[in-house]
Write a protein that holds these residues in place. Structure first.
Motif, PDB file in Angstrom:
ATOM      1  N   GLU A   1     -13.834  10.440 -10.801  1.00 33.14           N
ATOM      2  CA  GLU A   1     -13.487  10.692 -12.181  1.00 33.14           C
ATOM      3  C   GLU A   1     -12.713  10.621 -12.307  1.00 33.14           C
ATOM      4  O   GLU A   1     -11.901  10.930 -13.237  1.00 33.14           O
ATOM      5  CB  GLU A   1     -14.728  12.249 -12.840  1.00 33.14           C
ATOM      6  N   ASP A   2     -11.807  12.322 -10.893  1.00 35.68           N
ATOM      7  CA  ASP A   2     -10.592  11.933 -11.204  1.00 35.68           C
ATOM      8  C   ASP A   2      -9.234  10.863 -11.102  1.00 35.68           C
ATOM      9  O   ASP A   2      -8.515  11.021 -11.233  1.00 35.68           O
ATOM     10  CB  ASP A   2     -10.342  13.222 -10.137  1.00 35.68           C
ATOM     11  N   ALA A   3      -9.475  10.024  -9.683  1.00 35.24           N
ATOM     12  CA  ALA A   3      -9.014   9.198 -10.096  1.00 35.24           C
ATOM     13  C   ALA A   3      -8.627   8.010 -10.834  1.00 35.24           C
ATOM     14  O   ALA A   3      -7.936   7.641 -11.283  1.00 35.24           O
ATOM     15  CB  ALA A   3      -9.485   7.959  -8.590  1.00 35.24           C
ATOM     16  N   LEU A   4      -9.907   8.097 -11.764  1.00 35.82           N
ATOM     17  CA  LEU A   4     -10.017   7.052 -13.072  1.00 35.82           C
ATOM     18  C   LEU A   4      -9.237   7.543 -14.058  1.00 35.82           C
ATOM     19  O   LEU A   4      -8.730   7.127 -14.999  1.00 35.82           O
ATOM     20  CB  LEU A   4     -11.537   6.688 -13.152  1.00 35.82           C
ATOM     21  N   ALA A   5      -9.772   9.147 -13.872  1.00 36.85           N
ATOM     22  CA  ALA A   5      -9.048  10.058 -15.422  1.00 36.85           C
ATOM     23  C   ALA A   5      -7.408   9.980 -15.085  1.00 36.85           C
ATOM     24  O   ALA A   5      -6.224   9.787 -15.899  1.00 36.85           O
ATOM     25  CB  ALA A   5      -9.319  11.355 -15.358  1.00 36.85           C
TER      26      ALA A   5
ATOM     27  N   ARG B   1     -13.452  -1.755 -14.675  1.00 33.92           N
ATOM     28  CA  ARG B   1     -14.029  -2.008 -13.591  1.00 33.92           C
ATOM     29  C   ARG B   1     -14.524  -1.355 -12.255  1.00 33.92           C
ATOM     30  O   ARG B   1     -15.282  -1.703 -12.158  1.00 33.92           O
ATOM     31  CB  ARG B   1     -12.633  -3.381 -13.529  1.00 33.92           C
ATOM     32  N   ILE B   2     -13.457  -0.767 -12.526  1.00 36.19           N
ATOM     33  CA  ILE B   2     -13.867   0.356 -11.288  1.00 36.19           C
ATOM     34  C   ILE B   2     -15.252   0.674 -10.982  1.00 36.19           C
ATOM     35  O   ILE B   2     -15.872   1.158 -10.498  1.00 36.19           O
ATOM     36  CB  ILE B   2     -12.037   0.813 -10.873  1.00 36.19           C
ATOM     37  N   ALA B   3     -15.569   2.197 -11.923  1.00 33.85           N
ATOM     38  CA  ALA B   3     -15.966   2.813 -12.913  1.00 33.85           C
ATOM     39  C   ALA B   3     -17.412   1.729 -12.934  1.00 33.85           C
ATOM     40  O   ALA B   3     -18.122   2.517 -12.410  1.00 33.85           O
ATOM     41  CB  ALA B   3     -15.531   2.722 -14.434  1.00 33.85           C
ATOM     42  N   ARG B   4     -17.290   0.875 -13.963  1.00 36.34           N
ATOM     43  CA  ARG B   4     -18.693  -0.263 -13.586  1.00 36.34           C
ATOM     44  C   ARG B   4     -19.087  -0.602 -11.608  1.00 36.34           C
ATOM     45  O   ARG B   4     -20.560  -0.003 -11.573  1.00 36.34           O
ATOM     46  CB  ARG B   4     -18.571  -1.179 -14.644  1.00 36.34           C
ATOM     47  N   ALA B   5     -17.605  -0.373 -10.393  1.00 36.40           N
ATOM     48  CA  ALA B   5     -18.410  -1.112  -9.351  1.00 36.40           C
ATOM     49  C   ALA B   5     -19.025   0.401  -8.695  1.00 36.40           C
ATOM     50  O   ALA B   5     -18.955  -0.183  -7.698  1.00 36.40           O
ATOM     51  CB  ALA B   5     -16.887  -1.620  -9.240  1.00 36.40           C
ATOM     52  N   THR B   6     -18.914   1.294  -9.498  1.00 33.59           N
ATOM     53  CA  THR B   6     -19.125   2.636  -8.167  1.00 33.59           C
ATOM     54  C   THR B   6     -20.409   2.751  -9.351  1.00 33.59           C
ATOM     55  O   THR B   6     -20.687   3.865 -10.641  1.00 33.59           O
ATOM     56  CB  THR B   6     -18.083   3.585  -9.242  1.00 33.59           C
ATOM     57  N   PRO B   7     -21.732   2.621  -8.517  1.00 32.06           N
ATOM     58  CA  PRO B   7     -22.993   3.298  -8.831  1.00 32.06           C
ATOM     59  C   PRO B   7     -23.127   4.676  -9.274  1.00 32.06           C
ATOM     60  O   PRO B   7     -23.341   4.932 -10.032  1.00 32.06           O
ATOM     61  CB  PRO B   7     -23.496   3.617  -7.608  1.00 32.06           C
TER      62      PRO B   7
ATOM     63  N   PHE C   1     -20.890   6.625 -10.755  1.00 31.15           N
ATOM     64  CA  PHE C   1     -19.667   7.054 -11.850  1.00 31.15           C
ATOM     65  C   PHE C   1     -20.685   6.829 -12.808  1.00 31.15           C
ATOM     66  O   PHE C   1     -21.679   6.870 -13.228  1.00 31.15           O
ATOM     67  CB  PHE C   1     -19.143   6.198 -11.962  1.00 31.15           C
ATOM     68  N   PRO C   2     -20.981   8.743 -13.543  1.00 27.18           N
ATOM     69  CA  PRO C   2     -21.437   8.663 -15.001  1.00 27.18           C
ATOM     70  C   PRO C   2     -21.073   8.173 -16.120  1.00 27.18           C
ATOM     71  O   PRO C   2     -20.629   7.816 -16.387  1.00 27.18           O
ATOM     72  CB  PRO C   2     -21.244   9.961 -15.318  1.00 27.18           C
ATOM     73  N   SER C   3     -22.330   7.452 -16.630  1.00 31.72           N
ATOM     74  CA  SER C   3     -21.979   6.267 -17.901  1.00 31.72           C
ATOM     75  C   SER C   3     -22.011   7.070 -18.588  1.00 31.72           C
ATOM     76  O   SER C   3     -20.718   5.822 -19.641  1.00 31.72           O
ATOM     77  CB  SER C   3     -23.266   5.469 -17.660  1.00 31.72           C
ATOM     78  N   HIS C   4     -21.709   8.563 -19.138  1.00 31.35           N
ATOM     79  CA  HIS C   4     -21.506   8.664 -19.984  1.00 31.35           C
ATOM     80  C   HIS C   4     -20.113   9.203 -20.142  1.00 31.35           C
ATOM     81  O   HIS C   4     -18.856   9.103 -21.267  1.00 31.35           O
ATOM     82  CB  HIS C   4     -22.158  10.418 -20.791  1.00 31.35           C
ATOM     83  N   VAL C   5     -19.238   8.953 -19.131  1.00 36.01           N
ATOM     84  CA  VAL C   5     -18.064   9.141 -18.994  1.00 36.01           C
ATOM     85  C   VAL C   5     -17.095   7.665 -19.070  1.00 36.01           C
ATOM     86  O   VAL C   5     -15.955   7.793 -19.602  1.00 36.01           O
ATOM     87  CB  VAL C   5     -17.027  10.035 -17.472  1.00 36.01           C
ATOM     88  N   LEU C   6     -17.253   6.786 -18.611  1.00 37.78           N
ATOM     89  CA  LEU C   6     -16.669   5.471 -18.550  1.00 37.78           C
ATOM     90  C   LEU C   6     -17.460   5.278 -20.260  1.00 37.78           C
ATOM     91  O   LEU C   6     -16.556   4.689 -21.132  1.00 37.78           O
ATOM     92  CB  LEU C   6     -18.532   4.217 -18.236  1.00 37.78           C
TER      93      LEU C   6
END
Length: 170
Positions: A126-130, A157-163, A165-170
């Motif tokens: 979450e931190d890296a994607l933020a 793309r990265i978030a979807r590939a990260t199992p 990763f919380p979907s509510h954040v995506l």
């Protein structure tokens, strides 16, 4: 409760609603921490981060930045230099710079944070994607809509590939 528990609870306070009251509560805790033999340094720094944010929510962004800059300097002289607490504070500082319209400075902060979060938490964290999202928004603010879209597509793309990763954040 203990000083540690109260310092941690300050992180959950909604400082946007009553920033001056929140700041007063933080100041009281920080004064108590200053008198403690061994105050929990990370939590003291995070409380100071929240204190700085109360100035931003009160409309005094310059004071908030002044507080953040002093905090960054203090962390750099502490055993926590180069760690997660410093990165969290720098992330807030970068967001504040962006809010102030200081896009180039904010971009420099987030470019520095991106490899840290990739290395410590992983590129799908979450931190890296933020941070990547912030960089994309900064591209947009600087007039690069195509670069911003590409950056956000990469985040998705990265978030979807990260199992995990919380979907509510995506």
């Amino acid at each position: 409760g203990s000083l540690l528990a109260r310092l941690q609870a300050v992180q959950a306070m909604d400082m946007r609603v009553k920033p001056a009251e929140t700041r007063a509560a933080i100041d009281a805790l920080l004064a108590e921490a200053a008198r403690a033999k061994r105050p929990p340094l990370a939590d003291v720094f995070l409380a100071r981060k929240s204190r700085a944010a109360t100035f931003a929510y009160s409309g005094d962004q310059a004071r908030a930045l002044q507080e953040m800059d002093a905090l960054v300097a203090d962390i750099a002289k502490s055993p926590l230099a180069g760690g997660v607490v410093e990165a969290e504070v720098e992330g807030n500082r970068g967001a504040l710079l962006a809010m102030m319209g200081r896009q180039d400075e904010a971009e420099a902060v987030f470019n520095k944070l991106a490899p840290f979060w990739d290395r410590t938490r992983g590129p799908g964290s979450e931190d890296a994607l933020a941070v990547r999202s912030e960089l994309a928004v900064l591209r947009y603010r600087k007039g690069d809509a195509i670069g911003a879209e590409q950056g956000l597509r990469e985040v998705v793309r990265i978030a979807r590939a990260t199992p995990e990763f919380p979907s509510h954040v995506l």
